[in-house]
Enzyme design. Structure first.
Site, mmCIF file in Angstrom:
data_model
loop_
_atom_site.group_PDB
_atom_site.id
_atom_site.type_symbol
_atom_site.label_atom_id
_atom_site.label_comp_id
_atom_site.label_asym_id
_atom_site.label_seq_id
_atom_site.Cartn_x
_atom_site.Cartn_y
_atom_site.Cartn_z
ATOM 1 C CG ASP A 672 -2.124 0.941 1.013
ATOM 2 O OD1 ASP A 672 -2.245 1.522 -0.080
ATOM 3 O OD2 ASP A 672 -2.923 1.079 1.950
ATOM 4 C CD GLU A 710 12.157 7.292 -6.519
ATOM 5 O OE1 GLU A 710 12.493 7.256 -5.340
ATOM 6 O OE2 GLU A 710 11.867 8.341 -7.127
ATOM 7 C CG ASP A 742 -5.590 -1.075 -0.646
ATOM 8 O OD1 ASP A 742 -6.280 -0.582 -1.563
ATOM 9 O OD2 ASP A 742 -5.967 -1.133 0.539
ATOM 10 C CG HIS A 879 -3.472 1.306 5.732
ATOM 11 N ND1 HIS A 879 -3.291 2.574 5.222
ATOM 12 C CD2 HIS A 879 -4.256 1.447 6.825
ATOM 13 C CE1 HIS A 879 -3.950 3.442 5.967
ATOM 14 N NE2 HIS A 879 -4.535 2.792 6.946
#
Length: 904
Positions: A672, A710, A742, A879
């Protein structure tokens, strides 16, 4: 307990809406920002400021304290500006924080996935891949070898979803025309009015015009054609040219796009108000005068081709509108020691709504050297003040001259579309949007909002049906739909889904645990040995002197709770004289150097971000020691809180509260991205990979990046490191790799598929899979979706939310994708939100059923909550890692912590 931080969520996104806004005039100003239609936008292009003085501050940060030093007054200074290209507000539309769905209840949403989810606190979630959106095609991501994406396990259940079927659509083709004007007209509404007048001479049966392209089932002769129309606003004649550029047939992307335009026209006929991108009902607005807020209910719609039918998705949406203007914030800041610096801190980064045309802008800078009396050069070369311009153009009178001007910087794609680099705004004409941090911390306010926005499943279905009835009850809307030979079903679509069997988890000695119908095993964890424990023989508790007694009692409760779970915690309290950030840092350094503890627990008097961030940086960046933070109000909440803290501490030390039976030698990866709150130009990618067959040990890493190339390289490099680490621990490379990614929008999928996935495959095959096949699945996880799923009939609790484990892999899925929905969590309030999974790469050699079962199983493995969560555990871990780094650390943590879940 942990649980810091709340992202401001002010990422800018979205293209200009087709139409909408409010008329000018002083009367409209007194009525607020919610008038009827937009009169147009000011001139585009260069508008050189003519005041005397220089631009100060720099975009995105505002003037430094040194530059604004001086008397604490708001005295305007007439100085020349070197701002370059600027344009007065009225250009472009940006969707900001004020237009996101309302988020209510932080802890419950992260843990249970209630409506709104934790996506709204992501700190910019999908910012990792930008600038690749292509909205002009249907993206096919279904692997070629996938014949069937339907699973088989589970019990059948009758479901409904918030979709209406398009019952009929005549097999007609449309002719597409390009429309050009002999002079630049920025306002789409003006363009539409001119075309509507001129096209009457051709006597066509119907047409749609979006400001540039015109669609009609008729052929216009001659081709190309040209006509002249009088623009009543300017009093000048405008020459309009039209030429045919193609045909639109069924199946084309534009074909579905036209249906969406028709539906949006119907919203206008039904007297809905366009704010930003979506339509809201001003008649049903809720006034919360005590909190200076208004809550507008509305709808989000989207029509797409699904498995067998074209379906219209309709979902409820809410817009929070604050009644205070930016000028009011100036008044609040004027009492501070340095009002300019205070104003910068409160406004820069915020999203504001310009009340004269209902458009949103993100504030990037403040120009204290200009005010409404400053002048700029129009396109025709004439000079005019901002105050005069707004009065002439929008019939809006600016009252206060002693206010600086706001500056919004156009995004790269807006620059490519011809937007000027800078947009100038007047504080008096800008309304604040979204909720401030102080408002979010107001329990009564959030509770009041929740009463209106957290809508139960049955009530939500009722409101959707009322929308359909309202559409059928509007004569203009019915005529519009019939004109194109369209008909919408009057009931929500109904279909069959499946409820997967309950998953079994295991504690120590293979003791089984099940979550029951609500997928919650909290009670089963009390006073039983955890799956894997790590003892904390030396726990250092840092506490201010006034909280020392409570801290000591909490330490004793921690020891008691841990002992019941076969874990030893030996706390020692260190008392500080005060609770300043520097005192915490000094005491931390002393304690770590002398005691060398296993873990540090810091007691904070409140949710101060400064203290929290300072402690986390010291422990995670400088010293590589696990750290737990507890707010004082949680110290006296009894053994239940102490038990949760003990479990969390065990995980941070490398332990695990429970395990599960999973396929052998399978690596599960979560990924994420979160935008750095200190530097909006960069983001941090959180990457997490499981290291054992029970998915209880992980290898983690964060990487800073500023562009998508990147990002792709970093992801591939991490996969190489993860495979290397797995080989060191297990003496073999993973047989299968499953990646849950995600933070990817639909328009970004092609880039992810063509670059991220291919680069990962290339790197892994070159180093680890030369002689053995690489079996890998790459799955895009989407929580911010408008799909809602309901039971056709309520359960014994009269609950129309489907139970945890509900799978949908047909009817509302997409034919060009290998996708499915899972309702993995249980909610006690509101409507449960499913999660969408889109498999864009699959060489695992397993069928859809096993992949669905595995994905649901992984939603049980997030150790910070004793229940299922909305996404697979590695994805949620990624996350948490990216969020902590972007919000608090602003740099990668010490590599010595990469083998633990220190970020929980």
């Amino acid at each position: 307990m942990e649980g810091r931080g709340r992202s401001r969520g002010r990422a800018r996104a979205g293209a200009p809406p087709p139409a909408g806004g409010r008329p000018g005039g002083s009367k409209g100003q007194s009525e607020g920002a919610w008038g009827a239609s937009r009169p147009g936008a000011p001139p585009s292009g260069s508008a050189q400021a003519q005041t005397s003085g220089s631009w100060k501050g720099g975009l995105g940060r505002g003037p430094s304290p040194q530059q604004v030093a001086g008397p604490s007054t708001w005295t305007p200074r007439q100085q020349a500006s070197e701002a370059g290209q600027v344009v007065v507000a009225g250009r472009g539309s940006r969707k900001g924080a004020g237009e996101e769905k309302v988020v209510i209840g932080e802890r419950q949403q992260v843990a249970q996935g209630a409506e709104g989810g934790n996506g709204d606190k992501r700190g910019g979630g999908s910012s990792g891949v930008r600038g690749r959106t292509n909205r002009n095609e249907i993206i096919n991501t279904r692997p070629t070898h996938v014949v069937s994406k339907k699973g088989t396990d589970g019990v059948s259940i009758q479901l409904r979803a918030n979709y209406f079927q398009l019952l009929s659509a005549q097999q007609w083709g449309l002719n597409q025309y390009r429309v050009d004007f002999n002079r630049e007209i920025d306002d789409t509404k003006t363009r539409k009015r001119l075309v509507a007048i001129g096209i009457k001479q051709f006597k066509i049966t119907g047409y749609l015009f979006d400001g540039t392209a015109l669609f009609t089932p008729n052929r216009i002769h001659p081709d190309p054609c040209e006509f002249v129309v009088l623009d009543e606003t300017s009093g000048e004649n405008v020459t309009v040219q039209m030429r045919m550029v193609g045909e639109v047939n069924k199946g084309d992307y534009t074909y579905l796009q036209l249906f969406n335009i028709i539906i949006r026209k119907c919203f206008a006929y039904m007297k809905f108000q366009l704010l930003g991108r979506n339509y809201y009902d001003p008649k049903l607005k809720v006034e919360m005068r005590n909190h200076k807020l208004e809550l507008w209910p509305g709808f989000v719609t989207s029509m797409k081709q699904h498995e067998q039918h074209i379906l219209l998705n309709v979902d409820l949406s809410f817009k929070v509108l604050r009644l205070d203007k930016v000028y009011d914030v100036i008044g609040e800041c004027s009492q501070s020691r340095n009002p300019k610096v205070e104003f910068q801190q409160k406004i820069i980064g915020c999203i504001v709504l310009t009340e004269y045309n209902n458009k949103t802008y993100r504030i990037d800078d403040i120009d204290f050297d200009q005010n409404p009396n400053s002048t700029f050069t129009k396109r025709d070369g004439s000079t005019i003040s901002y105050k005069q311009y707004f009065e002439e153009r929008y019939k809006v009178r600016i009252v206060h001259d002693d206010q600086p001007l706001l500056v919004s910087k156009s995004k790269p794609r807006e620059l490519r579309a011809g937007m000027p680099e800078l947009v100038v705004l007047v504080p008096e004409l800008c309304v604040m949007t979204g909720l401030s941090d102080r408002q979010r911390e107001n329990f009564q306010l959030m509770k009041s909002l929740g009463e209106h926005t957290r809508i139960a499943a049955k009530e939500r279905m009722t409101k959707l049906m009322q929308f359909a009835q309202r559409l059928r009850g509007c004569p203009e809307a019915i005529e519009e739909v019939r004109r194109w030979d369209l008909q919408l079903a009057d009931t929500l679509i109904e279909f069959s889904g499946r409820v997967l069997p309950q998953e079994t988890l295991y504690l120590r000695n293979s003791q089984p645990v099940q979550g029951g119908e609500e997928a919650d095993w909290t009670r089963s964890l009390r006073s039983v040995p955890m799956f894997n424990t790590v003892h904390v023989d030396k726990l250092a508790i840092l506490s201010p002197s006034r909280l020392a007694g409570s801290a000591k009692e909490f330490g004793q409760m921690l020891s008691k709770a841990a002992k019941g779970m076969s874990m030893n915690i030996n706390p020692r309290v260190f008392v500080m004289q005060d609770d300043r950030s520097q005192t915490y840092l000094h005491e931390l350094e002393q304690v770590i150097s002398k005691m060398n503890p296993n873990m540090v627990l810091a007691v904070l008097p409140n949710n101060s971000a400064d203290r929290y961030n300072a402690i986390k940086k010291k422990c995670y960046v400088d010293r590589a020691i696990p750290c737990q933070v507890v707010v004082s109000k949680n110290l006296t909440k009894g053994l239940s809180v102490a038990t949760k803290v003990a479990i969390q501490m065990n995980c941070k030390m490398g332990g695990a509260p429970w395990g599960s039976s999973l396929p052998k030698n399978t690596m599960v990866v979560g990924y994420d991205v979160c935008r750095d709150t200190a530097n909006r130009g960069k983001s941090f990618a959180g990457m997490v990979a499981s290291m054992n067959s029970t998915c209880t040990q992980y290898y983690s890493m964060t990487v800073e990046h500023e562009n998508e190339e990147e990002l792709s390289s970093n992801f591939a490099a991490f996969m190489q490191l993860a495979c290397k680490r797995a080989r060191e621990l297990n003496r073999l490379i993973p047989e299968r790799i499953i990646i849950y990614r995600d933070g990817v929008g639909d328009g970004q999928i092609p880039y992810v598929k063509e670059h991220e996935v291919e680069l990962i495959k290339t790197k892994l095959k070159a180093e680890y899979y030369k002689d053995t096949p690489l079996k890998m699945a790459f799955i895009i996880v989407s929580k911010r979706i408008n799909t809602k799923i309901f039971r056709s009939q309520g359960s014994h609790r009269n609950d129309y939310n489907p139970p945890p484990g509900t799978i949908v892999d047909d009817v509302i899925t997409w034919p060009e994708r290998y996708d499915f929905y899972i309702v993995s969590q249980c909610v006690r309030q509101g409507t449960v939100a499913p999660t969408s999974y889109n498999v864009i790469e699959d060489s695992l050699g397993i069928d859809a059923n096993r992949l669905q079962r595995f994905t649901y199983k992984m939603t049980h493995m997030y150790f910070n909550w004793s229940g299922t969560v909305r996404v697979p555990a590695p994805c949620q871990y990624a996350h948490k890692l990216a969020f902590l780094t972007a919000q608090s650390l602003h740099r990668s943590a010490n590599p010595a912590l990469n083998h633990t879940l220190y970020y929980l």
